[in-house]
Design a protein around this motif. Structure first.
Motif, PDB file in Angstrom:
ATOM      1  N   MET A 129       0.861  -1.216  -0.024  1.00  0.00           N
ATOM      2  CA  MET A 129       0.018   0.012  -0.146  1.00  0.00           C
ATOM      3  C   MET A 129       0.865   1.229  -0.053  1.00  0.00           C
ATOM      4  O   MET A 129       1.696   1.250   0.733  1.00  0.00           O
ATOM      5  CB  MET A 129      -0.760  -0.088   1.200  1.00  0.00           C
ATOM      6  N   VAL A 130       0.734   2.158  -0.806  1.00  0.00           N
ATOM      7  CA  VAL A 130       1.286   3.533  -0.969  1.00  0.00           C
ATOM      8  C   VAL A 130       0.166   4.254  -0.657  1.00  0.00           C
ATOM      9  O   VAL A 130      -0.958   4.611  -1.243  1.00  0.00           O
ATOM     10  CB  VAL A 130       1.834   3.563  -2.477  1.00  0.00           C
ATOM     11  N   GLN A 131       0.666   5.513   0.157  1.00  0.00           N
ATOM     12  CA  GLN A 131      -0.165   6.539   0.740  1.00  0.00           C
ATOM     13  C   GLN A 131       0.643   7.614   0.512  1.00  0.00           C
ATOM     14  O   GLN A 131       1.605   7.853   1.371  1.00  0.00           O
ATOM     15  CB  GLN A 131      -0.840   6.222   1.953  1.00  0.00           C
ATOM     16  N   VAL A 132      -0.030   8.769  -0.186  1.00  0.00           N
ATOM     17  CA  VAL A 132       0.905   9.992  -0.306  1.00  0.00           C
ATOM     18  C   VAL A 132       0.287  11.321   0.471  1.00  0.00           C
ATOM     19  O   VAL A 132      -0.962  11.400   0.768  1.00  0.00           O
ATOM     20  CB  VAL A 132       0.848  10.506  -1.750  1.00  0.00           C
ATOM     21  N   ARG A 133       1.141  11.847   1.256  1.00  0.00           N
ATOM     22  CA  ARG A 133       0.642  13.017   2.096  1.00  0.00           C
ATOM     23  C   ARG A 133       1.062  14.269   1.421  1.00  0.00           C
ATOM     24  O   ARG A 133       0.151  15.123   1.573  1.00  0.00           O
ATOM     25  CB  ARG A 133       1.454  12.962   3.661  1.00  0.00           C
ATOM     26  N   SER A 134       1.960  14.374   0.768  1.00  0.00           N
ATOM     27  CA  SER A 134       2.156  15.541  -0.127  1.00  0.00           C
ATOM     28  C   SER A 134       2.921  15.232  -1.207  1.00  0.00           C
ATOM     29  O   SER A 134       3.685  14.311  -1.287  1.00  0.00           O
ATOM     30  CB  SER A 134       3.064  16.903   0.805  1.00  0.00           C
ATOM     31  N   GLY A 135       3.008  16.138  -2.182  1.00  0.00           N
ATOM     32  CA  GLY A 135       3.707  15.828  -3.209  1.00  0.00           C
ATOM     33  C   GLY A 135       3.376  15.086  -4.434  1.00  0.00           C
ATOM     34  O   GLY A 135       2.118  14.570  -4.432  1.00  0.00           O
ATOM     35  N   ARG A 136       4.264  14.296  -5.280  1.00  0.00           N
ATOM     36  CA  ARG A 136       3.867  13.248  -6.113  1.00  0.00           C
ATOM     37  C   ARG A 136       4.527  12.127  -6.349  1.00  0.00           C
ATOM     38  O   ARG A 136       5.746  12.495  -6.252  1.00  0.00           O
ATOM     39  CB  ARG A 136       3.383  14.130  -7.599  1.00  0.00           C
ATOM     40  N   VAL A 137       4.097  10.909  -6.592  1.00  0.00           N
ATOM     41  CA  VAL A 137       4.958   9.971  -6.643  1.00  0.00           C
ATOM     42  C   VAL A 137       4.403   9.247  -7.860  1.00  0.00           C
ATOM     43  O   VAL A 137       3.251   9.253  -8.433  1.00  0.00           O
ATOM     44  CB  VAL A 137       4.871   8.959  -5.409  1.00  0.00           C
ATOM     45  N   GLU A 138       5.249   8.200  -8.436  1.00  0.00           N
ATOM     46  CA  GLU A 138       4.921   7.392  -9.518  1.00  0.00           C
ATOM     47  C   GLU A 138       4.923   6.002  -8.912  1.00  0.00           C
ATOM     48  O   GLU A 138       6.123   5.591  -8.378  1.00  0.00           O
ATOM     49  CB  GLU A 138       5.915   7.492 -10.708  1.00  0.00           C
ATOM     50  N   ALA A 139       3.997   4.869  -8.848  1.00  0.00           N
ATOM     51  CA  ALA A 139       4.175   3.817  -8.157  1.00  0.00           C
ATOM     52  C   ALA A 139       3.536   2.777  -9.072  1.00  0.00           C
ATOM     53  O   ALA A 139       2.496   3.137  -9.839  1.00  0.00           O
ATOM     54  CB  ALA A 139       2.840   3.803  -7.015  1.00  0.00           C
ATOM     55  N   GLY A 140       4.165   1.916  -9.258  1.00  0.00           N
ATOM     56  CA  GLY A 140       4.224   0.751 -10.354  1.00  0.00           C
ATOM     57  C   GLY A 140       4.322  -0.729  -9.822  1.00  0.00           C
ATOM     58  O   GLY A 140       5.254  -0.959  -8.897  1.00  0.00           O
ATOM     59  N   ALA A 141       3.764  -1.739 -10.688  1.00  0.00           N
ATOM     60  CA  ALA A 141       4.017  -3.082 -10.385  1.00  0.00           C
ATOM     61  C   ALA A 141       3.967  -3.918 -11.720  1.00  0.00           C
ATOM     62  O   ALA A 141       2.744  -3.290 -12.395  1.00  0.00           O
ATOM     63  CB  ALA A 141       3.530  -3.608  -9.112  1.00  0.00           C
ATOM     64  N   ALA A 142       4.252  -4.886 -11.928  1.00  0.00           N
ATOM     65  CA  ALA A 142       4.080  -5.962 -13.221  1.00  0.00           C
ATOM     66  C   ALA A 142       4.096  -4.909 -14.450  1.00  0.00           C
ATOM     67  O   ALA A 142       3.222  -5.122 -15.199  1.00  0.00           O
ATOM     68  CB  ALA A 142       2.615  -6.393 -13.005  1.00  0.00           C
ATOM     69  N   GLY A 143       4.961  -4.050 -14.530  1.00  0.00           N
ATOM     70  CA  GLY A 143       5.144  -3.013 -15.796  1.00  0.00           C
ATOM     71  C   GLY A 143       4.085  -2.055 -15.926  1.00  0.00           C
ATOM     72  O   GLY A 143       4.159  -1.396 -17.128  1.00  0.00           O
ATOM     73  N   ARG A 144       3.222  -1.719 -14.835  1.00  0.00           N
ATOM     74  CA  ARG A 144       2.291  -0.666 -15.009  1.00  0.00           C
ATOM     75  C   ARG A 144       2.154   0.041 -13.978  1.00  0.00           C
ATOM     76  O   ARG A 144       2.675  -0.222 -12.770  1.00  0.00           O
ATOM     77  CB  ARG A 144       0.878  -1.259 -15.119  1.00  0.00           C
ATOM     78  N   SER A 145       2.050   1.535 -14.169  1.00  0.00           N
ATOM     79  CA  SER A 145       2.215   2.501 -12.956  1.00  0.00           C
ATOM     80  C   SER A 145       0.944   3.350 -13.128  1.00  0.00           C
ATOM     81  O   SER A 145       0.422   3.618 -13.974  1.00  0.00           O
ATOM     82  CB  SER A 145       3.574   3.082 -13.267  1.00  0.00           C
ATOM     83  N   ARG A 146       1.174   4.012 -11.942  1.00  0.00           N
ATOM     84  CA  ARG A 146       0.231   5.094 -11.538  1.00  0.00           C
ATOM     85  C   ARG A 146       0.705   6.415 -11.072  1.00  0.00           C
ATOM     86  O   ARG A 146       1.672   6.247 -10.195  1.00  0.00           O
ATOM     87  CB  ARG A 146      -1.119   4.503 -10.667  1.00  0.00           C
ATOM     88  N   ALA A 147       0.172   7.486 -11.412  1.00  0.00           N
ATOM     89  CA  ALA A 147       0.794   8.968 -10.818  1.00  0.00           C
ATOM     90  C   ALA A 147      -0.196   9.128  -9.590  1.00  0.00           C
ATOM     91  O   ALA A 147      -1.559   9.054  -9.510  1.00  0.00           O
ATOM     92  CB  ALA A 147       0.464   9.931 -11.725  1.00  0.00           C
ATOM     93  N   LEU A 148       0.420   9.273  -8.554  1.00  0.00           N
ATOM     94  CA  LEU A 148      -0.364   9.813  -7.086  1.00  0.00           C
ATOM     95  C   LEU A 148       0.144  10.979  -6.887  1.00  0.00           C
ATOM     96  O   LEU A 148       1.063  11.520  -6.847  1.00  0.00           O
ATOM     97  CB  LEU A 148      -0.149   8.679  -6.022  1.00  0.00           C
ATOM     98  N   GLY A 149      -1.115  11.787  -6.150  1.00  0.00           N
ATOM     99  CA  GLY A 149      -0.982  13.083  -5.698  1.00  0.00           C
ATOM    100  C   GLY A 149      -1.147  13.064  -3.962  1.00  0.00           C
ATOM    101  O   GLY A 149      -1.616  12.017  -3.756  1.00  0.00           O
ATOM    102  N   ALA A 150      -1.264  14.102  -3.682  1.00  0.00           N
ATOM    103  CA  ALA A 150      -1.518  14.513  -2.043  1.00  0.00           C
ATOM    104  C   ALA A 150      -2.905  13.901  -1.661  1.00  0.00           C
ATOM    105  O   ALA A 150      -4.002  14.071  -2.220  1.00  0.00           O
ATOM    106  CB  ALA A 150      -1.464  15.812  -1.731  1.00  0.00           C
ATOM    107  N   GLY A 151      -2.934  12.925  -0.720  1.00  0.00           N
ATOM    108  CA  GLY A 151      -4.009  12.225  -0.279  1.00  0.00           C
ATOM    109  C   GLY A 151      -4.293  11.097  -0.735  1.00  0.00           C
ATOM    110  O   GLY A 151      -5.379  10.286  -0.348  1.00  0.00           O
ATOM    111  N   ASP A 152      -3.619  10.580  -2.036  1.00  0.00           N
ATOM    112  CA  ASP A 152      -4.209   9.400  -2.708  1.00  0.00           C
ATOM    113  C   ASP A 152      -3.551   8.141  -2.240  1.00  0.00           C
ATOM    114  O   ASP A 152      -2.482   8.170  -1.359  1.00  0.00           O
ATOM    115  CB  ASP A 152      -3.487   9.554  -4.052  1.00  0.00           C
ATOM    116  N   ALA A 153      -4.195   7.157  -2.445  1.00  0.00           N
ATOM    117  CA  ALA A 153      -3.356   5.737  -1.900  1.00  0.00           C
ATOM    118  C   ALA A 153      -3.767   4.732  -2.925  1.00  0.00           C
ATOM    119  O   ALA A 153      -4.666   4.823  -3.772  1.00  0.00           O
ATOM    120  CB  ALA A 153      -4.495   5.246  -0.649  1.00  0.00           C
ATOM    121  N   LEU A 154      -2.812   3.727  -3.153  1.00  0.00           N
ATOM    122  CA  LEU A 154      -2.956   2.591  -4.127  1.00  0.00           C
ATOM    123  C   LEU A 154      -2.383   1.435  -3.472  1.00  0.00           C
ATOM    124  O   LEU A 154      -1.499   1.352  -3.006  1.00  0.00           O
ATOM    125  CB  LEU A 154      -1.876   3.432  -5.296  1.00  0.00           C
ATOM    126  N   ARG A 155      -3.036   0.363  -3.887  1.00  0.00           N
ATOM    127  CA  ARG A 155      -2.643  -1.076  -3.673  1.00  0.00           C
ATOM    128  C   ARG A 155      -2.005  -1.801  -4.920  1.00  0.00           C
ATOM    129  O   ARG A 155      -2.655  -1.435  -5.778  1.00  0.00           O
ATOM    130  CB  ARG A 155      -3.860  -1.702  -2.827  1.00  0.00           C
TER     131      ARG A 155
END
Length: 331
Positions: free
Chosen positions: A206-232
């Protein structure tokens, strides 16, 4: 439990006494005197007999057997027990020891199995501990309980691996040296932000963003996340990005552990107890699926997981039996 959860209440002290005597009598090394002592104790008082009946019902429950089996996953059964062919035989010979010595097994065998991870880690926390680590570039990493990271920082980049548990990263901006975090199948890349990465109960990430932006990926695919976003993320790739509800923003639900709190809204009690279990130097078992499924809402301290478990049990209408103060059984 195999019995009804609406059975007449049994005094907790008597239940503990019955359980202790029951364990001694069922132990493979028990002698006839132990078994006779149990029978004499039960016959001495109808309340004793009721307490023993409750223990026997709990012991025979399939849910309890499954919970104990999960407790013992890291501890191979003795050869004599493995050779037994029936579940009842296993329960008679191996599981009394699981009840009486589960804490010792988790400490002794668990530490041995953790050795390879410990040799790889640059920073690690014990059960119930949180630790702040300041990296060479000035970035800060807060490790949650039972967590470990490995760190490599050089002129080309900053590379961290979350080996176990959960961590919160406050990254010093450096456009020339990206900050990468690997955790199981997941990869997270940033240049400057604050975010958390943690393993879930089923080994997803699980990735959870408090501030800024991140790029999170697995199995060759990724998602852009911003503040407050979460991704499994798991071995199949990233899931759906969860955005904060503007009407009910509550970042503490995901990151409350940074302040030593467990915050949850309308979650199954079993899920909440699994989270508390990470902070307890022992084990929390729930023997009744109906209890585990009950929905709860609350805000509890993580520095007293046993106390928080007792409070949640009261809310859910469950009874708690404690063994050695470190094994808590909800029934």
């Amino acid at each position: 439990m195999s019995g009804s959860t609406d059975a007449a209440p049994v005094d907790a002290a008597l239940l503990d006494a019955a359980l202790e005597r029951f364990i001694r009598a069922r132990d493979v090394d028990a002698d006839p005197a132990d078994r006779q002592a149990l029978a004499d104790w039960a016959a001495a008082d109808p309340a004793h007999e009721a307490a023993l009946a409750r223990v026997e019902a709990m012991w025979g429950a399939d849910a309890f057997a499954a919970a104990l089996a999960r407790t013992m996953q890291l501890a191979p059964l003795p050869a004599s027990s493995r050779s037994a062919s029936s579940p009842s035989r296993l329960r008679q010979r191996a599981w009394p020891l699981a009840l009486a010595a589960s804490v010792l097994l988790m400490i002794g065998i668990g530490a041995a199995l953790d050795l390879p991870m410990r040799l790889r880690a640059d920073a690690i926390t014990a059960t119930g501990e949180r630790r702040l680590v300041v990296l060479a570039d000035g970035s800060r990493v807060t490790l949650d309980t039972d967590s470990a990271i490995a760190v490599t920082i050089d002129e080309t980049g900053r590379h961290l691996t979350l080996l176990e548990g959960r961590a919160f990263f406050e990254v010093t901006p450096d456009a020339a040296r990206p900050f990468d975090v690997a955790a199981g199948p997941a990869k997270v890349r940033v240049t400057g932000t604050a975010f958390a990465v943690g393993f879930t109960a089923d080994d997803a990430v699980m990735v959870q963003v408090r501030s800024g932006r991140v790029e999170a990926g697995a199995a060759g695919r990724s998602r852009a996340l911003g503040a407050g976003d979460a991704l499994r993320l798991d071995g199949t790739g990233p899931g759906i990005v969860t955005h904060p509800d503007p009407a009910r923003p509550d970042p503490a639900q995901g990151l409350g552990w940074l302040d030593g709190r467990l915050v949850f809204v309308d979650r199954p009690l079993g899920d909440v107890l699994a989270e508390l279990d990470r902070y307890l130097p022992g084990r929390i078992l729930v023997t009744d699926p109906a209890i585990a499924a009950r929905r709860v809402t609350g805000n509890y301290r993580l520095d007293d997981p046993a106390g928080s478990t007792l409070a949640l049990a009261a809310v859910a209408g469950a009874e708690v039996t404690q063994i050695t103060g470190r094994l808590l059984i909800l029934h």
